[in-house]
Design a protein around this motif. Structure first.
Motif, PDB file in Angstrom:
ATOM      1  N   ALA A 293       0.841  -1.251  -0.018  1.00 35.85           N
ATOM      2  CA  ALA A 293      -0.073  -0.115   0.000  1.00 35.85           C
ATOM      3  C   ALA A 293       0.878   1.263  -0.012  1.00 35.85           C
ATOM      4  CB  ALA A 293      -0.894   0.080   1.081  1.00 35.85           C
ATOM      5  N   VAL A 294       0.382   2.267  -0.558  1.00 28.88           N
ATOM      6  CA  VAL A 294       1.188   3.507  -1.031  1.00 28.88           C
ATOM      7  C   VAL A 294       0.117   4.419  -1.128  1.00 28.88           C
ATOM      8  CG1 VAL A 294       3.397   2.318  -1.886  1.00 28.88           C
ATOM      9  CG2 VAL A 294       1.563   3.111  -3.516  1.00 28.88           C
ATOM     10  N   PHE A 295       0.765   5.864  -1.091  1.00 30.47           N
ATOM     11  CA  PHE A 295      -0.152   7.188  -1.140  1.00 30.47           C
ATOM     12  C   PHE A 295       0.850   8.142  -1.942  1.00 30.47           C
ATOM     13  CE2 PHE A 295       1.456   7.754   3.068  1.00 30.47           C
ATOM     14  CZ  PHE A 295       1.652   8.965   3.176  1.00 30.47           C
ATOM     15  N   ARG A 296       0.154   8.893  -2.789  1.00 28.07           N
ATOM     16  CA  ARG A 296       1.070   9.976  -3.490  1.00 28.07           C
ATOM     17  C   ARG A 296       0.944  11.162  -2.509  1.00 28.07           C
ATOM     18  NH1 ARG A 296      -0.951  10.930  -9.297  1.00 28.07           N
ATOM     19  NH2 ARG A 296      -2.740  11.039  -8.193  1.00 28.07           N
ATOM     20  N   LEU A 297       1.900  12.170  -2.567  1.00 28.93           N
ATOM     21  CA  LEU A 297       1.909  13.417  -1.993  1.00 28.93           C
ATOM     22  C   LEU A 297       2.932  14.242  -2.466  1.00 28.93           C
ATOM     23  CD1 LEU A 297       2.927  13.372   1.943  1.00 28.93           C
ATOM     24  CD2 LEU A 297       3.526  11.652   0.012  1.00 28.93           C
ATOM     25  N   THR A 298       3.013  15.587  -2.093  1.00 30.22           N
ATOM     26  CA  THR A 298       4.164  16.367  -2.555  1.00 30.22           C
ATOM     27  C   THR A 298       5.117  16.567  -1.356  1.00 30.22           C
ATOM     28  OG1 THR A 298       3.057  18.307  -1.641  1.00 30.22           O
ATOM     29  CG2 THR A 298       2.523  17.957  -3.761  1.00 30.22           C
ATOM     30  N   PRO A 299       6.480  16.801  -1.752  1.00 33.43           N
ATOM     31  CA  PRO A 299       7.175  16.949  -0.531  1.00 33.43           C
ATOM     32  C   PRO A 299       7.013  17.973   0.431  1.00 33.43           C
ATOM     33  CG  PRO A 299       8.589  16.748  -2.755  1.00 33.43           C
ATOM     34  CD  PRO A 299       6.974  16.941  -3.203  1.00 33.43           C
ATOM     35  N   ALA A 300       6.199  18.894   0.183  1.00 29.17           N
ATOM     36  CA  ALA A 300       5.874  19.938   1.129  1.00 29.17           C
ATOM     37  C   ALA A 300       4.811  19.529   1.786  1.00 29.17           C
ATOM     38  CB  ALA A 300       5.246  21.059   0.169  1.00 29.17           C
ATOM     39  N   ASP A 301       3.786  18.457   1.560  1.00 31.06           N
ATOM     40  CA  ASP A 301       2.990  18.018   2.228  1.00 31.06           C
ATOM     41  C   ASP A 301       3.536  17.059   3.126  1.00 31.06           C
ATOM     42  OD1 ASP A 301       0.750  19.405   1.353  1.00 31.06           O
ATOM     43  OD2 ASP A 301       0.116  17.753  -0.182  1.00 31.06           O
ATOM     44  N   LEU A 302       4.537  16.284   2.832  1.00 33.00           N
ATOM     45  CA  LEU A 302       5.371  15.435   3.413  1.00 33.00           C
ATOM     46  C   LEU A 302       5.822  16.211   4.767  1.00 33.00           C
ATOM     47  CD1 LEU A 302       6.345  12.429   4.133  1.00 33.00           C
ATOM     48  CD2 LEU A 302       8.329  13.095   2.821  1.00 33.00           C
ATOM     49  N   ALA A 303       6.494  17.135   4.407  1.00 33.38           N
ATOM     50  CA  ALA A 303       7.089  18.098   5.587  1.00 33.38           C
ATOM     51  C   ALA A 303       6.177  18.639   6.660  1.00 33.38           C
ATOM     52  CB  ALA A 303       8.033  19.148   4.951  1.00 33.38           C
ATOM     53  N   ARG A 304       5.060  18.956   5.893  1.00 30.75           N
ATOM     54  CA  ARG A 304       3.928  19.449   6.620  1.00 30.75           C
ATOM     55  C   ARG A 304       3.383  18.287   7.448  1.00 30.75           C
ATOM     56  NH1 ARG A 304      -1.322  19.732   6.390  1.00 30.75           N
ATOM     57  NH2 ARG A 304      -1.185  19.164   4.203  1.00 30.75           N
ATOM     58  N   VAL A 305       2.840  17.108   7.011  1.00 35.09           N
ATOM     59  CA  VAL A 305       2.163  16.418   7.990  1.00 35.09           C
ATOM     60  C   VAL A 305       3.072  15.222   8.683  1.00 35.09           C
ATOM     61  CG1 VAL A 305       0.444  16.098   5.991  1.00 35.09           C
ATOM     62  CG2 VAL A 305       2.160  14.401   6.050  1.00 35.09           C
ATOM     63  N   THR A 306       4.185  15.438   8.470  1.00 30.24           N
ATOM     64  CA  THR A 306       5.321  14.651   9.550  1.00 30.24           C
ATOM     65  C   THR A 306       5.807  15.753  10.387  1.00 30.24           C
ATOM     66  OG1 THR A 306       7.041  14.848   8.038  1.00 30.24           O
ATOM     67  CG2 THR A 306       5.732  12.857   7.674  1.00 30.24           C
ATOM     68  N   GLN A 307       5.690  17.032  10.184  1.00 28.94           N
ATOM     69  CA  GLN A 307       6.520  17.807  11.004  1.00 28.94           C
ATOM     70  C   GLN A 307       8.039  17.543  11.110  1.00 28.94           C
ATOM     71  OE1 GLN A 307       4.574  18.406  14.616  1.00 28.94           O
ATOM     72  NE2 GLN A 307       2.738  19.195  13.901  1.00 28.94           N
ATOM     73  N   GLY A 308       8.471  17.088   9.972  1.00 32.02           N
ATOM     74  CA  GLY A 308       9.848  16.628   9.826  1.00 32.02           C
ATOM     75  C   GLY A 308      10.836  17.497   9.478  1.00 32.02           C
ATOM     76  N   GLN A 309      12.158  17.370   9.782  1.00 31.50           N
ATOM     77  CA  GLN A 309      13.029  18.173   9.286  1.00 31.50           C
ATOM     78  C   GLN A 309      13.687  17.936   8.080  1.00 31.50           C
ATOM     79  OE1 GLN A 309      16.190  18.359  12.506  1.00 31.50           O
ATOM     80  NE2 GLN A 309      17.575  19.972  11.402  1.00 31.50           N
ATOM     81  N   VAL A 310      13.854  18.629   7.146  1.00 30.56           N
ATOM     82  CA  VAL A 310      14.464  18.440   5.757  1.00 30.56           C
ATOM     83  C   VAL A 310      15.894  18.493   6.122  1.00 30.56           C
ATOM     84  CG1 VAL A 310      14.703  19.004   3.428  1.00 30.56           C
ATOM     85  CG2 VAL A 310      12.482  19.227   4.545  1.00 30.56           C
ATOM     86  N   VAL A 311      16.787  17.451   5.914  1.00 31.73           N
ATOM     87  CA  VAL A 311      18.036  17.480   6.126  1.00 31.73           C
ATOM     88  C   VAL A 311      18.878  16.630   4.759  1.00 31.73           C
ATOM     89  CG1 VAL A 311      17.926  17.538   8.600  1.00 31.73           C
ATOM     90  CG2 VAL A 311      17.882  15.390   7.467  1.00 31.73           C
ATOM     91  N   GLU A 312      20.420  16.839   4.899  1.00 27.47           N
ATOM     92  CA  GLU A 312      21.078  16.067   3.976  1.00 27.47           C
ATOM     93  C   GLU A 312      21.368  14.859   4.747  1.00 27.47           C
ATOM     94  OE1 GLU A 312      21.827  16.743   0.837  1.00 27.47           O
ATOM     95  OE2 GLU A 312      20.845  18.711   0.694  1.00 27.47           O
ATOM     96  N   VAL A 313      21.042  13.644   4.062  1.00 30.29           N
ATOM     97  CA  VAL A 313      21.463  12.434   4.775  1.00 30.29           C
ATOM     98  C   VAL A 313      22.051  11.457   3.922  1.00 30.29           C
ATOM     99  CG1 VAL A 313      19.621  12.499   6.628  1.00 30.29           C
ATOM    100  CG2 VAL A 313      19.070  11.614   4.450  1.00 30.29           C
ATOM    101  N   LYS A 314      22.159  11.833   2.958  1.00 33.25           N
ATOM    102  CA  LYS A 314      22.714  10.623   1.690  1.00 33.25           C
ATOM    103  C   LYS A 314      24.257  10.437   1.819  1.00 33.25           C
ATOM    104  CE  LYS A 314      23.031  12.979  -2.452  1.00 33.25           C
ATOM    105  NZ  LYS A 314      22.682  13.154  -3.977  1.00 33.25           N
ATOM    106  N   VAL A 315      24.544   9.083   1.537  1.00 33.73           N
ATOM    107  CA  VAL A 315      25.949   9.014   1.634  1.00 33.73           C
ATOM    108  C   VAL A 315      26.841   9.560   0.532  1.00 33.73           C
ATOM    109  CG1 VAL A 315      27.663   7.153   1.269  1.00 33.73           C
ATOM    110  CG2 VAL A 315      25.854   6.562   2.692  1.00 33.73           C
TER     111      VAL A 315
END
Length: 156
Positions: free
Chosen positions: A134-156
């Protein structure tokens, strides 16, 4: 439909996010599987990776682009303590989801959410919705809003 998917649906509604959950016959457990089922680029998959902050035993949820690996040293600096792998029991107890279906919202306990900055380049992204098919589609802005997550650089 699983209760985990219902929990994600309720969390989306509560957050004011109009997203339809799509359930597939095929697995969407991995970012490659999800991209193939959806018909999008693997990098557009917002994969949920749970880590354990070792000193505090907190759950850290990293929502990473489907093609990226997370740099655990960068993650430790961001979190302020050493990071360890989370086993299946820890993931389920802290999020309420099984590995392969961890959604970015609707967790049963508090989790710190960090969002891979690479996801911001896409107009739309896809995230797990509480089950390994199961999956759902959203925008990155909505992802940040609904999770109250911090956008960061995490990749190797």
């Amino acid at each position: 439909m699983s209760s985990s998917v219902d929990r994600v649906r309720a969390a989306l509604v509560a957050a004011g996010c109009r997203a339809d959950i799509k359930e597939f016959d095929a697995s969407t457990r991995t970012s490659a599987d999800a991209a193939a089922a959806i018909g999008c680029a693997q990098a557009q998959i917002a994969k949920s990776l749970v880590f354990r902050a070792t000193a505090s035993n907190r759950a850290i949820l990293v929502i990473a682009s489907g093609t990226n690996r997370v740099d655990e040293k960068k993650l430790a600096v961001l979190v302020g303590e050493k990071i360890g792998k989370a086993d299946a029991d820890f993931v389920r107890s802290e999020t309420g989801f099984a590995i392969g279906g961890v959604a970015p919202l609707g967790t049963v306990g508090p989790v710190q959410v960090l969002i891979d900055a690479d996801l911001l380049q896409y107009a739309e992204i896809w995230a797990a919705a509480g089950a390994p098919n199961a999956v759902f589609r959203l925008t990155p802005a909505d992802l940040a809003r609904v999770t109250q997550g911090q956008v960061v650089e995490v990749k190797v």
